[in-house]
Design a protein around this motif. Sequence first.
Motif: not given
Length: 180
Positions: A7-18, A35-44
């Motif tokens: 899965l590749t995931l992207i969206g506006p960062d907010r609690p609860g996405l994971v 998995s590999r996940m990061a907060h990048l420029a306001g996006q998850f």
Amino acid sequence: MNTSLILTLIGPDRPGLVNAVSMCASQHGANWMESRMAHLAGQFAGVVRLEIDAARLEQLETALRALEREGLRIAVARGAAAAPAAARRVALELVGHDRPGIVRDISAVLARYGVSIEALDTECESASMSGESLFRARAELAVPATTDLARVRADLEALANELMVDLDFADVQGPAVIAA
């Protein structure tokens, strides 16, 4: 028979996405493998590998797509079951003044030798004394057993001199396995 689902995931960062993704996976019997996940420029942004029984795969894919209603874009790909090839594991670390093209130039040398980038972490940070922007990269590489590691090292060191960056290219204990 278990199947890998990437899965590749992207969206506006907010609690609860994971949590939303992990709950969906769990409810359909999938196992969260890596998995590999990061907060990048306001996006998850993230990449996840799940394993699931092939019989339940379609249901999970449908359920994951339903998460897009929450603003999370999800791309789903099924993992390939290619025969692994032996490789040497190598760690690469690089630091130097930031400029466009560093990743392009280093990855071009690696691609020329058939080296696989297994993991890559990069960041820009302020230099402690000057405040100038420093680029830092850490990579885990899989070098095919038939590749002359000394030639790869020599080409990378020549490029590092040209780019004026410090580069460490070190053999890691034990063979790696890469997809053929």
